[in-house]
Design an enzyme around this catalytic site. Structure first.
Site, short mmCIF file in Angstrom:
data_model
loop_
_atom_site.label_atom_id
_atom_site.label_comp_id
_atom_site.label_asym_id
_atom_site.label_seq_id
_atom_site.Cartn_x
_atom_site.Cartn_y
_atom_site.Cartn_z
N GLY A 46 -24.34 -20.91 -35.61
CA GLY A 46 -23.09 -21.48 -35.34
C GLY A 46 -22.05 -21.11 -36.38
CD GLU A 101 -23.94 -27.25 -39.49
OE1 GLU A 101 -23.98 -26.02 -39.10
OE2 GLU A 101 -24.84 -27.78 -39.00
CG ASP A 102 -21.90 -25.02 -36.15
OD1 ASP A 102 -22.48 -26.06 -36.76
OD2 ASP A 102 -22.24 -24.69 -35.02
CG ASP A 105 -22.51 -34.07 -32.86
OD1 ASP A 105 -21.37 -34.44 -32.68
OD2 ASP A 105 -23.42 -34.20 -32.04
CE LYS A 133 -18.49 -32.21 -31.32
NZ LYS A 133 -19.53 -32.24 -30.21
NE ARG A 167 -24.69 -18.19 -30.68
CZ ARG A 167 -25.03 -19.49 -31.07
NH1 ARG A 167 -24.24 -20.16 -31.88
NH2 ARG A 167 -26.27 -19.83 -30.86
P1 IMP Z 1 -25.99 -32.93 -35.80
O1 IMP Z 1 -27.24 -32.70 -36.30
O2 IMP Z 1 -26.10 -33.85 -34.65
O3 IMP Z 1 -24.77 -33.34 -36.76
O4 IMP Z 1 -25.61 -31.44 -35.12
C1 IMP Z 1 -25.13 -30.51 -35.79
C2 IMP Z 1 -25.23 -29.05 -34.80
O5 IMP Z 1 -25.11 -29.82 -33.53
C3 IMP Z 1 -24.30 -28.24 -35.13
O6 IMP Z 1 -24.46 -27.31 -36.07
C4 IMP Z 1 -24.11 -27.58 -33.76
O7 IMP Z 1 -24.92 -26.32 -33.80
C5 IMP Z 1 -24.39 -28.74 -32.86
N1 IMP Z 1 -23.38 -29.10 -32.18
C6 IMP Z 1 -22.68 -30.54 -32.39
N2 IMP Z 1 -21.62 -30.60 -31.57
C7 IMP Z 1 -21.67 -29.39 -30.90
C8 IMP Z 1 -20.46 -29.04 -29.82
O8 IMP Z 1 -19.49 -29.59 -29.63
N3 IMP Z 1 -20.75 -27.80 -29.47
C9 IMP Z 1 -21.74 -26.88 -29.81
N4 IMP Z 1 -22.75 -27.22 -30.81
C10 IMP Z 1 -22.51 -28.58 -31.17
MG MG Z 2 -25.72 -25.59 -35.73
#
Ligand code: IMP
Ligand code: MG
Length: 179
Positions: A46, A101-102, A105, A133, A167
Site C-alpha cells: 500500500g 505505512e499507508d 487502522d 483512522k 491502487r
Molecule cells: P491495521 O493493522 O489494522 O492498522 O491495518 C493496517 C493495514 O490495513 C494498512 O496497512 C492497510 O493495508 C490496511 N487497511 C486499513 N484500512 C484500509 C482501508 O480503508 N483501505 C484499504 N486498506 C486498509
Molecule cells: Mg498495508
C-alpha cells in the site's frame, strides 16, 4: 458476498496529497538533517505510491528498502495476526530508519513491524503514515508523522487497494457499495 458493485467517491484530491507530501518531506528532512543516509522502509504494497512521491521530495541522502507484512488478506477487516512475507534486503543496525505505512487502522500492523525493526537496533526509528483512522484503533500507537486523519471509511487509491483493485487511482477515495 460479491462486493464488485461499488463506486469510489473522492475523499482527498491528488492536489491535496501532493501539498501534504511536500510539507511532510520538509519536516522529515529537517528532523534527519544530521544523518549520513536515511533508510526509508516502505511497507508493501500500500505504501508504494506514497514512498515514491515522498523520497523525491526529501532533501537528504536516502536508501530505499521494502518489507511486506500481511494482515488483511483480501477482506476489509484486519486479521490481527501479522506475518512477514518479505523481509528487508539490507541491515538496519545502527542506521536511521523511517518506516512508511499507508494507513494506521487498528494499529496491529504498525506495532508489530515497529517491534520487529526495533529488535534489530537501529540508531533511530520513526514512522510515517499517509492516513490515520484514530476511531478504529485497538493498539495504542501513533505514527511519528501523519498525512491525514480520516473517518472510519474504507478507502482506496494512491497505492491503497480493495481486493487488489484501485491502487492506481491518483487520489484517495472512499468505497461506496451500490448494492
Ligand atoms: P491495521 O493493522 O489494522 O492498522 O491495518 C493496517 C493495514 O490495513 C494498512 O496497512 C492497510 O493495508 C490496511 N487497511 C486499513 N484500512 C484500509 C482501508 O480503508 N483501505 C484499504 N486498506 C486498509
Ligand atoms: Mg498495508
Amino acid at each position: 458476498m460479491d462486493h464488485s458493485n461499488y463506486t469510489v467517491d473522492t475523499l482527498i484530491s491528488a492536489k491535496s496529497i501532493a501539498a501534504r507530501v511536500e510539507e511532510l518531506a520538509a519536516e522529515i528532512s529537517a528532523a534527519y538533517s544530521d544523518t549520513d543516509k536515511l533508510v526509508v522502509v516502505g511497507l508493501l504494497r500500500g505504501s508504494f505510491v506514497f514512498i515514491a512521491d515522498l523520497v523525491r521530495e526529501l532533501d537528504l541522502p536516502v536508501e530505499v528498502d521494502f518489507l511486506e507484512a500481511s494482515s488483511y488478506g483480501d477482506g476489509m477487516e484486519s486479521s490481527r495476526e501479522v506475518r512477514i512475507l518479505k523481509d528487508l534486503r539490507g541491515e538496519i543496525n545502527g542506521r536511521d530508519v523511517l518506516l512508511v505505512e499507508d494507513i494506521v487502522d487498528t494499529g496491529f500492523t504498525l506495532s508489530h513491524v515497529i517491534r520487529l525493526l526495533q529488535s534489530r537496533e537501529p540508531r533511530r526509528l520513526e514512522t510515517i503514515a499517509l492516513l490515520d483512522k484514530p476511531s478504529r484503533r485497538e493498539v495504542d500507537i501513533r505514527a511519528s508523522w501523519t498525512g491525514f486523519e480520516i473517518p472510519d471509511e474504507f478507502v482506496v487509491g494512491y497505492g491503497i487497494d480493495y481486493a487488489q483493485r484501485n491502487r492506481n487511482l491518483p487520489f484517495i477515495g472512499k468505497v461506496r457499495f451500490t448494492e
